[in-house]
Design a protein around this motif. Sequence first.
Motif, PDB file in Angstrom:
ATOM      1  N   THR A 135       0.832  -1.200   0.000  1.00  9.42           N
ATOM      2  CA  THR A 135       0.000   0.000   0.000  1.00  9.42           C
ATOM      3  C   THR A 135       0.870   1.254   0.000  1.00  9.42           C
ATOM      4  O   THR A 135       0.605   2.208  -0.741  1.00  9.42           O
ATOM      5  CB  THR A 135      -0.949   0.002   1.219  1.00  9.42           C
ATOM      6  OG1 THR A 135      -1.773  -1.173   1.158  1.00  9.42           O
ATOM      7  CG2 THR A 135      -1.817   1.240   1.238  1.00  9.42           C
ATOM      8  N   TYR A 176       3.912   1.500  -1.192  1.00  6.52           N
ATOM      9  CA  TYR A 176       4.539   1.616  -2.505  1.00  6.52           C
ATOM     10  C   TYR A 176       3.548   2.215  -3.512  1.00  6.52           C
ATOM     11  O   TYR A 176       3.926   3.053  -4.342  1.00  6.52           O
ATOM     12  CB  TYR A 176       5.014   0.258  -3.028  1.00  6.52           C
ATOM     13  CG  TYR A 176       5.956  -0.481  -2.113  1.00  6.52           C
ATOM     14  CD1 TYR A 176       6.872   0.193  -1.299  1.00  6.52           C
ATOM     15  CD2 TYR A 176       5.941  -1.862  -2.052  1.00  6.52           C
ATOM     16  CE1 TYR A 176       7.738  -0.494  -0.453  1.00  6.52           C
ATOM     17  CE2 TYR A 176       6.807  -2.560  -1.217  1.00  6.52           C
ATOM     18  CZ  TYR A 176       7.693  -1.867  -0.424  1.00  6.52           C
ATOM     19  OH  TYR A 176       8.545  -2.554   0.400  1.00  6.52           O
ATOM     20  N   SER A 177       2.306   1.790  -3.430  1.00  7.88           N
ATOM     21  CA  SER A 177       1.278   2.310  -4.345  1.00  7.88           C
ATOM     22  C   SER A 177       1.036   3.794  -4.107  1.00  7.88           C
ATOM     23  O   SER A 177       0.908   4.568  -5.063  1.00  7.88           O
ATOM     24  CB  SER A 177      -0.027   1.527  -4.178  1.00  7.88           C
ATOM     25  OG  SER A 177       0.160   0.181  -4.534  1.00  7.88           O
TER      26      SER A 177
END
Length: 128
Positions: free
Chosen positions: A19, A21-22
């Motif tokens: 999450t 990284y997103s």
Amino acid sequence: MTQQKPQRKTGFAHLIAATGYSVAGLRRMWQESAFRQEVIGGAAVLLLLLALGGSAGQIGLMTVLLLALLAIEALNTAIEAIVDHLSPDWSVFAKQAKDIASAAVFLMILANGVCLSVILLDLALAAA
């Protein structure tokens, strides 16, 4: 000097890390003017469909296509970043890779336009 690869996370820690990284990717994408334009244009399209009384299915379909456009724009940006790293000078392979990725974005914009046109025609015919 190279950095050591971080240890792979598993389970719930992986979900939290992914999450993060997103979110970092979305922050990076917001720096791209094309991405910002597509987000703003997409929001305007969805608001227009809401104002014209579009059905849940029509709005849902348009939302999915808009999200697909944003995903392809993100892949295009990733390809550009990789190509720029691998080929800092001009090269045929770099131009072709960037052109092909750009074509994917263009085709997705066309798909969005076709879908929106069909929905607007349907709404106009229903109102007549």
